[in-house]
Write a protein that holds these residues in place. Structure first.
Motif, PDB file in Angstrom:
ATOM      1  N   CYS B  60       0.344  -1.758  -0.129  1.00 21.47           N
ATOM      2  CA  CYS B  60      -0.152  -0.146  -0.249  1.00 21.47           C
ATOM      3  C   CYS B  60       0.975   1.688   0.258  1.00 21.47           C
ATOM      4  O   CYS B  60       1.870   1.471   0.607  1.00 21.47           O
ATOM      5  CB  CYS B  60      -1.314   0.168   0.729  1.00 21.47           C
ATOM      6  N   SER B  62       0.253   5.536   0.330  1.00 25.82           N
ATOM      7  CA  SER B  62      -0.069   6.837   0.792  1.00 25.82           C
ATOM      8  C   SER B  62      -0.007   8.065   0.266  1.00 25.82           C
ATOM      9  O   SER B  62       1.768   8.038   0.372  1.00 25.82           O
ATOM     10  CB  SER B  62      -1.457   7.081   2.580  1.00 25.82           C
ATOM     11  N   ASP B  67      -4.893   7.812   1.192  1.00 27.93           N
ATOM     12  CA  ASP B  67      -5.168   5.957   0.462  1.00 27.93           C
ATOM     13  C   ASP B  67      -5.102   6.553  -0.648  1.00 27.93           C
ATOM     14  O   ASP B  67      -6.172   6.350  -1.962  1.00 27.93           O
ATOM     15  CB  ASP B  67      -6.204   5.205   1.140  1.00 27.93           C
TER      16      ASP B  67
END
Lengths: 371, 307
Positions: B60, B62, B67
């Motif tokens: 992931c 950000s 996000d």
């Protein structure tokens, strides 16, 4: 909404500056019309023929003059023997040969059946079949005249088939072809050009730039497609204008109906254009895919050039999958027969289903590609 | 320092190639961050994932605490992206290109901003010229202007100076320095080490991973090897001979000179000099030099490949 407007404005700005695209958009309709209206003609006139008249009597000369006065045949030469006649056909000097046997007149008077020989050059299938049909007409007319003159009672009842072509009484091909040109153009503009313009954006890398802006995929699609819908309709007008004022072909049905139903067809072609853009990396590839995998099969299998009834059974089934087939029925119906919506229902529904199906799949695929 | 980009365990594969391989990285506010690495290291892929053009396979990230997957559209409003190849509309003029990108970004009043940007880029005279008629350097500047029209907070620049002449390149870097002063965070990729040295922090990217990431001076301080520069001829012969000395860890040819990387614990400067002199080479100059980023990067790459 505003963003779509900017996209459309940008698209037109680019189109106006892109000579490569501008040419096919506005010159192609005219060129196609002229080519298909004049050059591509299935009409057969002035079929040249030679005669080998063995009888050389009043009746035989009568028959020959019936041929020449029909307007379809032109006598090129009289021969004195069979070989010369054959050579003339072989050397392409004439496309038909007529042989009148000895005792032609004598046999007519005695009421016997007379065998006539008609030789056609089969290497030009179109001319020969049509020529044969015309010749049959001339001969049967000659027969009828004989019966009338001699007042011979008809001993055997005859079925006299007479052909009459409606809607296009002289069977002029331009009547048949020009509605087809409309279909071709719509495919060219809304399928091939659309796919090319979208791929162009990928090719030069601006698609990537657009993805990073807040434009939504749906807006992007609308911005790309709407200009070509507009151009498609401009082209329809152009074709209608030229076919009416230049070729003198009247539109028998409603023009509004023609526009509305063209809209359904455009849904299909835009969808296909969008689809092609998702499977092509370069403009060239998009054009080739569109032309060879869609446009040409559509033209061959829709009845645009070759009658569907003459195709092998398997191909006939395949033609059901060709959206152009239905649109051709619609457009020829409106153009030549003046059919109203009540007669075009079936085709409309099928075309609409095709359009919605293809368009939805393409939009989904395009969106997935973007994300 | 405030983190504006945070990447955790990010992977992106193309078939069997791991373009980005379980990567961790952070970019701080207001810094000029440089991703440097050879072609095929995965720099472009990483940038494209961060800009939301490609979907990551796992992990992931950000940006501004938003996000990367869920808030893609919010992120888009605050970033500018300049892709590797010239990606503007060649058949539109400079003015039209900037106006178009301003409009699709919902920027209403952009006339003044446009003039400022064009002046900053030094292309204000060519407003009516078609973009395709610009020189390579000017095209890049125009593209930069287009990515700045919506006042982004972060700028992603993917190899912006590849194929640009040296003068334009210098001008381009001056513009970037100005932008940084104005408070724009910049993430730039480049295959050139001299460009990397101009950045605040540098990440060496190789085969989808980051080999090291820090301020250039700290990277150099951490480097515990010595480097000796030898100007000599015939250079190939010297190279071949020095390769046979196992205590020298790495040798690189830079034109007419060799850079020998060695560990002082294993071999002394004097020993190397003796080795060179006892053979019949023409030695013009021998000196110890401070390692450049390039030396360090090549060492690290060799080490990684050797493993």
């Amino acid at each position: 909404m505003k963003k779509i407007r900017y996209l459309i404005k940008k698209e037109f700005l680019q189109l106006i500056r892109d000579k490569k695209l501008l040419l096919p958009i506005f010159l192609a309709p005219i060129l196609q019309l002229i080519l298909l209206g004049y050059a591509v003609t299935f009409d057969v006139k002035n079929i040249s023929f030679s005669v080998y008249d063995m009888d050389n009597s009043y009746s035989s000369r009568e028959l020959i003059s019936d041929f020449t006065s029909s307007g379809y045949f032109v006598m090129k030469s009289k021969m004195d023997n069979y070989d010369e006649l054959e050579q003339n056909i072989q050397k392409n000097k004439v496309s038909m040969g007529l042989v009148i046997p000895v005792n032609f007149e004598k046999n007519i008077k005695t009421g016997k059946t007379i065998p006539l020989q008609l030789i056609v050059d089969g290497s030009d299938a179109n001319t020969s079949t049509i020529g044969l049909a015309y010749a049959k007409g001339v001969i049967s007319k000659f027969n009828q005249n004989l019966l009338k003159e001699k007042k011979l009672p008809l001993k055997v009842s005859k079925i006299n088939a007479e052909f009459r072509s409606w809607y296009n009484p002289e069977l002029k091909s331009k009547y048949f072809m020009i509605p087809g040109v409309l279909c071709l153009l719509l495919m060219l503009v809304t399928m091939i050009l659309t796919s090319m313009v979208i791929v162009k954006e990928k090719e030069i890398g601006t698609m990537e730039q657009l993805i990073v802006t807040p434009i939504k995929p749906v807006q992007l699609i609308a911005g790309k497609l709407i200009p070509f819908i507009i151009i498609g309709f401009i082209d329809i007008n152009l074709v209608l204008f030229v076919s009416y004022f230049w070729f003198g072909i009247p539109i028998k049905g409603s023009i509004i109906l023609l526009f509305v139903l063209s809209g359904t067809f455009i849904l299909t072609t835009l969808g296909l254009g969008l689809f092609i853009s998702t499977i092509s990396k370069t403009q060239q590839q998009a054009m080739m895919t569109a032309a060879f995998f869609f446009m040409l099969p559509f033209m061959y299998l829709s009845g645009f050039i070759f009658p569907i009834e003459n195709m092998p059974k398997i191909l006939q089934y395949i033609t059901h999958l060709i959206p152009l087939k239905y649109f051709l029925i619609i457009i020829r119906g409106i153009f030549l027969k003046g059919n109203g919506f009540n007669l075009l229902w079936d085709e409309f529904i099928i075309l609409l289903l095709f359009g919605i199906g293809i368009f939805t799949i393409s939009v989904l695929r395009f969106r997935k590609r973007l994300e | 320092m405030e983190k504006v980009i945070e990447i955790r365990n990010l992977s992106k594969n193309f078939k069997d190639i791991n373009a980005v391989n379980e990567l961790d990285m952070e970019v701080f506010k207001d810094e000029m961050f440089c991703l440097v690495g050879p072609d095929g290291a995965g720099k472009t892929t990483l940038v494209r994932v961060l800009c939301g053009i490609l979907k990551p396979d796992s992990g992931c990230f950000s940006i501004f605490g938003l996000d990367g997957r869920k808030d893609r559209n919010k992120i888009k409003r605050r970033i500018g992206y300049l892709s590797q190849k010239f990606s503007l509309y060649g058949d539109l003029t400079i003015d039209e290109n900037i106006s178009f990108f301003a409009k699709v970004h919902n920027v209403k009043e952009f006339k003044d901003e446009k003039d400022v940007l064009l002046e900053k880029m030094g292309i204000e005279k060519f407003g009516n010229r078609l973009a395709e008629r610009l020189s390579g350097g000017m095209k890049k500047k125009l593209a930069l202007a287009c990515t700045l029209i919506h006042s982004p907070d972060i700028l992603f620049l993917d190899e912006p100076t590849t194929g640009v002449d040296p003068v334009s390149r210098r001008e381009f870097w001056e513009i970037l320095a100005d932008l940084k002063r104005e408070g724009i965070t910049i993430l730039i990729t480049t295959p050139y080490m001299d460009e990397a040295e101009r950045c605040d922090r540098v990440a060496f990217m190789y085969n989808g991973s980051i080999l090291s990431c820090d301020y250039p001076h700290i990277i150099k301080e951490k480097f515990d090897k010595r480097i000796m520069e030898v100007v000599c001829s015939p250079i190939r012969e010297v190279y071949k001979y020095m390769e046979t000395i196992e205590k020298i860890e790495s040798i690189h040819i830079f034109g007419d000179r060799l850079h020998l990387v060695f560990d002082e614990v294993k071999i002394s400067v004097q020993e190397i000099k003796e080795e060179l002199i006892k053979r019949d080479f023409n030695i013009y100059n021998i000196r110890l030099i401070s390692p450049s980023l390039e030396n360090i990067f090549i060492m690290k790459m060799e080490k990684r490949t050797g493993e």
